[in-house]
Design a protein around this motif. Structure first.
Motif, mmCIF file in Angstrom:
data_model
loop_
_atom_site.group_PDB
_atom_site.id
_atom_site.type_symbol
_atom_site.label_atom_id
_atom_site.label_comp_id
_atom_site.label_asym_id
_atom_site.label_seq_id
_atom_site.Cartn_x
_atom_site.Cartn_y
_atom_site.Cartn_z
ATOM 1 N N GLN A 245 -0.239 -1.106 3.164
ATOM 2 C CA GLN A 245 1.006 -1.734 2.703
ATOM 3 C C GLN A 245 1.231 -1.502 1.218
ATOM 4 O O GLN A 245 2.345 -1.188 0.783
ATOM 5 C CB GLN A 245 0.971 -3.226 3.016
ATOM 6 N N ARG B 239 -5.129 -3.080 6.207
ATOM 7 C CA ARG B 239 -3.687 -3.357 6.273
ATOM 8 C C ARG B 239 -3.109 -3.529 4.877
ATOM 9 O O ARG B 239 -2.024 -2.996 4.565
ATOM 10 C CB ARG B 239 -3.427 -4.608 7.117
ATOM 11 N N SER B 240 -3.813 -4.243 4.014
ATOM 12 C CA SER B 240 -3.328 -4.456 2.649
ATOM 13 C C SER B 240 -3.267 -3.151 1.875
ATOM 14 O O SER B 240 -2.326 -2.915 1.105
ATOM 15 C CB SER B 240 -4.233 -5.456 1.920
ATOM 16 N N ARG C 149 9.373 3.790 9.197
ATOM 17 C CA ARG C 149 10.303 4.231 8.161
ATOM 18 C C ARG C 149 11.033 5.514 8.552
ATOM 19 O O ARG C 149 11.765 6.087 7.739
ATOM 20 C CB ARG C 149 9.535 4.457 6.856
ATOM 21 N N GLU D 188 3.344 3.063 9.833
ATOM 22 C CA GLU D 188 4.252 2.924 8.683
ATOM 23 C C GLU D 188 5.241 4.083 8.644
ATOM 24 O O GLU D 188 6.434 3.883 8.403
ATOM 25 C CB GLU D 188 3.460 2.871 7.382
ATOM 26 N N ALA E 270 4.296 0.629 -0.511
ATOM 27 C CA ALA E 270 5.174 -0.131 -1.397
ATOM 28 C C ALA E 270 5.225 0.476 -2.798
ATOM 29 O O ALA E 270 6.230 0.328 -3.505
ATOM 30 C CB ALA E 270 4.689 -1.582 -1.490
ATOM 31 N N LEU F 66 -2.621 2.845 11.097
ATOM 32 C CA LEU F 66 -1.712 2.065 10.257
ATOM 33 C C LEU F 66 -0.745 2.970 9.492
ATOM 34 O O LEU F 66 0.452 2.668 9.379
ATOM 35 C CB LEU F 66 -2.515 1.214 9.275
#
Length: 277
Positions: free
Chosen positions: A91, A87-88, A150, A146, A95, A142
């Protein structure tokens, strides 16, 4: 979402390559960087290899003078067997530049040459299931979430299978990798059916590729087998696989979806040579 025209203004397209500290992952990262992508590199423990890949990308000419290294390159270490780490990673990837155009799931556990090679069969199988299979599945889901959140369409995901997964191979390596790579191929097809037409999902299935094992450790038996089983009568190279992966992400492959593509020079179906005594 696909942004291949690098002459126009705006950000460079972004490619994420997991397991990019060596071999196929490194060559794939270089291939995308040479073709004008910003590249996010990933590794688990091989930090020195990750830095070597980054240094090679830094040595490439920038496709646009205004591009800075910060816009072209980022390195992240994480254990994709861990759900929180996945997950990190996702993300952080989104980002970084605000989106991701290409995601390549290349990372996999080394159960043949590393410290895990001496572990019992079931422990090695579990490691492959945790890293290669569950890690790939988790990251794919994941990434797709995302992109959906978006409202981004046109993305490309490429997973890594194995050309012998559907054929079978003798010995414990065959039992390990036929099991796990078949799972990745099947999941890739199912995911393609689930997320089309917003995202394309394909699986690249390398054959005998001369990574560091082929250069440094392969015996005459394996070298002969690698060349005999390819119609082109040679080992494949990491660059051969990288070029296929990059092509799949391009607009030239815009109608290629849900496929497993073997990169093996054309496979010769014959009995393996006799092992040396």
């Amino acid at each position: 979402m696909h942004r291949e025209n690098l002459e126009r203004s705006g950000p460079m397209p972004v490619a994420v390559i997991t397991g990019s500290s060596s071999g196929i992952g490194r060559e794939t990262a270089l291939e995308f960087a040479r073709n004008g992508y910003s590249v996010l590199l990933h590794a688990h423990r091989n930090v020195a290899g990750l830095q070597e890949t980054a240094n090679r990308i830094r040595a490439l000419p920038s496709p646009r003078d205004a591009d800075t290294l910060e816009a072209r390159l980022r390195c992240i270490t994480s254990d994709i067997a861990c759900p929180a780490a996945c997950r990190s990673l996702v993300q952080a990837a989104f980002a970084w530049q605000g989106s991701v155009d290409v995601w390549v799931n290349n990372a996999g556990a080394d159960v043949l040459t590393g410290s895990s090679s001496s572990q019992p069969f079931e422990e090695r199988l579990q490691l492959l299931l945790n890293v290669d299979v569950c890690g790939t599945i988790r990251l794919c889901r994941l990434v797709c979430q995302e992109l959906a959140d978006r409202s981004i369409t046109g993305g490309s995901i490429t997973n890594i299978g194995w050309d012998q997964a559907s054929l079978g191979m003798e010995g414990e390596p065959g039992q390990l990798f036929c099991t796990t790579k078949s799972a990745i191929e099947s999941f890739s097809r199912a995911l393609a059916m689930s997320v089309a037409p917003r995202v394309r999902v394909n699986c690249v299935c390398p054959g005998w590729i001369q990574t560091s094992w082929g250069v440094e450790q392969a015996s005459d038996y394996w070298a002969q087998r690698a060349t005999n089983e390819s119609l082109l009568q040679r080992w494949g190279t990491p660059q051969d696989v990288a070029c296929c992966i990059r092509w799949l992400a391009s607009s030239d492959a815009a109608f290629i979806n849900g496929q497993s593509i073997a990169v093996n020079g054309g496979r010769r179906f014959s009995a393996p040579p006799t092992r040396e005594s």
